[in-house]
Design a protein around this motif. Structure first.
Motif, PDB file in Angstrom:
ATOM      1  N   MET B  22     -17.482 -12.872  26.565  1.00 13.21           N
ATOM      2  CA  MET B  22     -16.759 -11.611  26.747  1.00 13.21           C
ATOM      3  C   MET B  22     -16.347 -11.052  25.386  1.00 13.21           C
ATOM      4  SD  MET B  22     -16.529 -10.877  30.019  1.00 13.21           S
ATOM      5  CE  MET B  22     -15.074  -9.859  30.364  1.00 13.21           C
ATOM      6  N   ALA B  23     -16.022  -9.788  25.360  1.00 13.01           N
ATOM      7  CA  ALA B  23     -15.524  -9.163  24.140  1.00 13.01           C
ATOM      8  C   ALA B  23     -14.447  -8.159  24.515  1.00 13.01           C
ATOM      9  CB  ALA B  23     -16.657  -8.477  23.396  1.00 13.01           C
ATOM     10  N   LYS B  24     -13.518  -7.948  23.601  1.00 11.66           N
ATOM     11  CA  LYS B  24     -12.452  -6.971  23.838  1.00 11.66           C
ATOM     12  C   LYS B  24     -12.619  -5.818  22.868  1.00 11.66           C
ATOM     13  CE  LYS B  24      -8.151  -7.874  22.608  1.00 11.66           C
ATOM     14  NZ  LYS B  24      -6.811  -8.479  22.556  1.00 11.66           N
ATOM     15  N   VAL B  25     -12.596  -4.591  23.383  1.00 14.26           N
ATOM     16  CA  VAL B  25     -12.747  -3.410  22.542  1.00 14.26           C
ATOM     17  C   VAL B  25     -11.500  -2.551  22.721  1.00 14.26           C
ATOM     18  CG1 VAL B  25     -14.146  -1.351  22.102  1.00 14.26           C
ATOM     19  CG2 VAL B  25     -15.247  -3.451  22.867  1.00 14.26           C
ATOM     20  N   LYS B  26     -10.828  -2.245  21.609  1.00 17.12           N
ATOM     21  CA  LYS B  26      -9.664  -1.361  21.662  1.00 17.12           C
ATOM     22  C   LYS B  26     -10.143   0.046  21.307  1.00 17.12           C
ATOM     23  CE  LYS B  26      -6.051  -4.164  22.303  1.00 17.12           C
ATOM     24  NZ  LYS B  26      -5.024  -3.941  23.326  1.00 17.12           N
ATOM     25  N   ILE B  27      -9.817   1.010  22.132  1.00 21.95           N
ATOM     26  CA  ILE B  27     -10.269   2.381  21.912  1.00 21.95           C
ATOM     27  C   ILE B  27      -9.052   3.286  21.732  1.00 21.95           C
ATOM     28  CG2 ILE B  27     -11.649   4.293  22.851  1.00 21.95           C
ATOM     29  CD1 ILE B  27     -12.954   2.124  24.706  1.00 21.95           C
ATOM     30  N   ASP B  28      -8.986   3.911  20.559  1.00 21.74           N
ATOM     31  CA  ASP B  28      -7.893   4.815  20.236  1.00 21.74           C
ATOM     32  C   ASP B  28      -8.250   6.173  20.833  1.00 21.74           C
ATOM     33  OD1 ASP B  28      -5.666   5.868  19.015  1.00 21.74           O
ATOM     34  OD2 ASP B  28      -6.015   4.754  17.169  1.00 21.74           O
ATOM     35  N   VAL B  29      -7.554   6.575  21.889  1.00 21.47           N
ATOM     36  CA  VAL B  29      -7.874   7.869  22.491  1.00 21.47           C
ATOM     37  C   VAL B  29      -6.889   8.894  21.976  1.00 21.47           C
ATOM     38  CG1 VAL B  29      -9.019   6.885  24.475  1.00 21.47           C
ATOM     39  CG2 VAL B  29      -6.594   7.387  24.622  1.00 21.47           C
ATOM     40  N   SER B  30      -7.434  10.061  21.706  1.00 21.84           N
ATOM     41  CA  SER B  30      -6.810  11.089  20.862  1.00 21.84           C
ATOM     42  C   SER B  30      -5.326  10.900  20.666  1.00 21.84           C
ATOM     43  CB  SER B  30      -7.093  12.480  21.430  1.00 21.84           C
ATOM     44  OG  SER B  30      -8.442  12.517  21.844  1.00 21.84           O
ATOM     45  N   ASN B  31      -4.578  10.907  21.735  1.00 22.73           N
ATOM     46  CA  ASN B  31      -3.172  11.038  21.491  1.00 22.73           C
ATOM     47  C   ASN B  31      -2.341   9.856  21.915  1.00 22.73           C
ATOM     48  OD1 ASN B  31      -0.867  12.245  20.642  1.00 22.73           O
ATOM     49  ND2 ASN B  31      -1.322  14.215  21.541  1.00 22.73           N
ATOM     50  N   PRO B  32      -2.123   9.685  23.197  1.00 19.75           N
ATOM     51  CA  PRO B  32      -0.908   8.974  23.539  1.00 19.75           C
ATOM     52  C   PRO B  32      -1.062   7.472  23.582  1.00 19.75           C
ATOM     53  CG  PRO B  32      -1.953   9.928  25.482  1.00 19.75           C
ATOM     54  CD  PRO B  32      -2.899  10.064  24.361  1.00 19.75           C
ATOM     55  N   ALA B  37     -10.674  -2.372  26.711  1.00 18.96           N
ATOM     56  CA  ALA B  37     -11.807  -2.646  27.599  1.00 18.96           C
ATOM     57  C   ALA B  37     -12.282  -4.069  27.398  1.00 18.96           C
ATOM     58  CB  ALA B  37     -12.947  -1.665  27.303  1.00 18.96           C
ATOM     59  N   LEU B  38     -12.531  -4.781  28.507  1.00 11.26           N
ATOM     60  CA  LEU B  38     -13.097  -6.130  28.417  1.00 11.26           C
ATOM     61  C   LEU B  38     -14.524  -6.050  28.946  1.00 11.26           C
ATOM     62  CD1 LEU B  38      -9.987  -8.141  29.554  1.00 11.26           C
ATOM     63  CD2 LEU B  38     -11.128  -8.415  27.373  1.00 11.26           C
ATOM     64  N   ILE B  39     -15.478  -6.147  28.037  1.00 16.62           N
ATOM     65  CA  ILE B  39     -16.880  -6.006  28.413  1.00 16.62           C
ATOM     66  C   ILE B  39     -17.651  -7.214  27.905  1.00 16.62           C
ATOM     67  CG2 ILE B  39     -16.703  -3.480  28.391  1.00 16.62           C
ATOM     68  CD1 ILE B  39     -18.082  -3.441  25.708  1.00 16.62           C
ATOM     69  N   SER B  40     -18.923  -7.296  28.228  1.00 14.71           N
ATOM     70  CA  SER B  40     -19.689  -8.453  27.788  1.00 14.71           C
ATOM     71  C   SER B  40     -19.952  -8.376  26.286  1.00 14.71           C
ATOM     72  CB  SER B  40     -21.019  -8.530  28.534  1.00 14.71           C
ATOM     73  OG  SER B  40     -21.835  -7.435  28.190  1.00 14.71           O
ATOM     74  N   LYS B  41     -19.994  -9.536  25.678  1.00 16.64           N
ATOM     75  CA  LYS B  41     -20.364  -9.656  24.260  1.00 16.64           C
ATOM     76  C   LYS B  41     -21.750  -9.029  24.070  1.00 16.64           C
ATOM     77  CE  LYS B  41     -21.602 -13.495  21.155  1.00 16.64           C
ATOM     78  NZ  LYS B  41     -21.918 -14.936  21.218  1.00 16.64           N
ATOM     79  N   GLU B  42     -22.612  -9.241  25.063  1.00 21.22           N
ATOM     80  CA  GLU B  42     -23.976  -8.696  25.014  1.00 21.22           C
ATOM     81  C   GLU B  42     -23.981  -7.170  24.872  1.00 21.22           C
ATOM     82  OE1 GLU B  42     -26.492 -10.130  28.274  1.00 21.22           O
ATOM     83  OE2 GLU B  42     -27.393  -8.129  28.363  1.00 21.22           O
ATOM     84  N   ALA B  43     -23.087  -6.503  25.602  1.00 18.84           N
ATOM     85  CA  ALA B  43     -23.020  -5.040  25.535  1.00 18.84           C
ATOM     86  C   ALA B  43     -22.515  -4.579  24.169  1.00 18.84           C
ATOM     87  CB  ALA B  43     -22.116  -4.502  26.641  1.00 18.84           C
ATOM     88  N   VAL B  44     -21.536  -5.300  23.641  1.00 16.90           N
ATOM     89  CA  VAL B  44     -20.991  -4.964  22.314  1.00 16.90           C
ATOM     90  C   VAL B  44     -22.096  -5.043  21.262  1.00 16.90           C
ATOM     91  CG1 VAL B  44     -19.486  -5.833  20.470  1.00 16.90           C
ATOM     92  CG2 VAL B  44     -18.602  -5.549  22.792  1.00 16.90           C
ATOM     93  N   GLU B  45     -22.928  -6.071  21.383  1.00 14.79           N
ATOM     94  CA  GLU B  45     -24.023  -6.235  20.419  1.00 14.79           C
ATOM     95  C   GLU B  45     -25.129  -5.211  20.657  1.00 14.79           C
ATOM     96  OE1 GLU B  45     -23.287 -11.012  19.736  1.00 14.79           O
ATOM     97  OE2 GLU B  45     -24.879 -10.356  21.105  1.00 14.79           O
TER      98      GLU B  45
END
Lengths: 69, 69, 69, 69, 69, 69
Positions: B22-32, B37-45
């Motif tokens: 698994m992999a964790k991706v932090k996404i800074d969305v414009s403002n607040p 997101a917890l997605i597969s390591k495979e997708a991140v790669e």
């Protein structure tokens, strides 16, 4: 109660549409977008969700995908 | 391809953490807020997700709950 | 905050196992069963989930299937 | 067939409500609570789910959040 | 036990990768594609999922999105 | 846009059934099976999903369980 869901996004209900067992809630989140939630009609009634309410969208991290252009 | 998921929120990757499958991706969305997101390591790669990338969080409406104070 | 998730089942944490980005929490619910939740390691740390804690399993209704013998 | 879903909770159907494509099934689980499942109308008809049936709620562990007071 | 999940796709395990709490199972379905499932390590061990096994991918209909070109 | 969902299965729409807020889409995938997706009525209208369309079923890996006989 503190919940494990990592994503809580505050907004305002901009629309509620009710079906037989499901309901659709549109949540206007501060700036860039509107979030659409499909929840049970029962929950909409129990929480008394109506247009103009302050409300949060809550999402478990494993439910979020990413897209890249 | 146009997808049925009603929620596409644009942001920028602020952090990527990779586990065994698994992999964790932090996404800074414009403002607040920051979306996690917890997605597969495979997708991140496969998508080559890395800090600073423009990225969208995609969420099916049935996965979104609401909370009201 | 009141949440739309229809299912909140109270129990006690009987085990926590932590991976790189995911964690497994076993919840002993009063009587018949043990519930297994797979949540982010981050949530386990943020809520300080540990063996013996009173805790609730929260499940959105659209995530529940039924099985019949 | 043995399934990977870690959570199988036995109970009895206490109510079924049918919409156009979705259906709501209330499952009385032995003791502390009632579980609400939102499944397809098609599944309710195919499994012939009706009040009084012995039934199990089945939940994949990644769909379970935790809440702590 | 008959389950409400509408989608059961038969295939053969082509790969298993195990992490600390999660595991990835690749399922070769008859013809056009390979399905990737992310399930608990515990389930992989309990069902003794290994390369070459006949296995089914099971998916609740509310978890499926559609995409159109 | 490239998405992180690991499972994209091409097929043809064989049936669409529309409720108040939800809709059911049957997708005939090349060979062995038909996939059932429960998505919002809004998405069906926005993508103009109709019988005979080429369409893909998209599924996040964490939503897939496995079953073994």
């Amino acid at each position: 109660m503190k919940i494990s869901a990592r994503n809580v996004i505050d907004g305002k209900v901009s629309d509620v549409e009710i079906g037989a067992v499901m309901a659709k809630v549109k949540i206007d989140v501060s700036n860039p977008t509107v979030i659409t939630a499909l929840i049970s009609k029962e929950a909409v009634e129990d929480l008394n969700v109506k247009k103009g309410d302050d409300i949060s969208a809550i999402i478990k991290s494993t439910e979020i995908m990413v897209g890249k252009k």
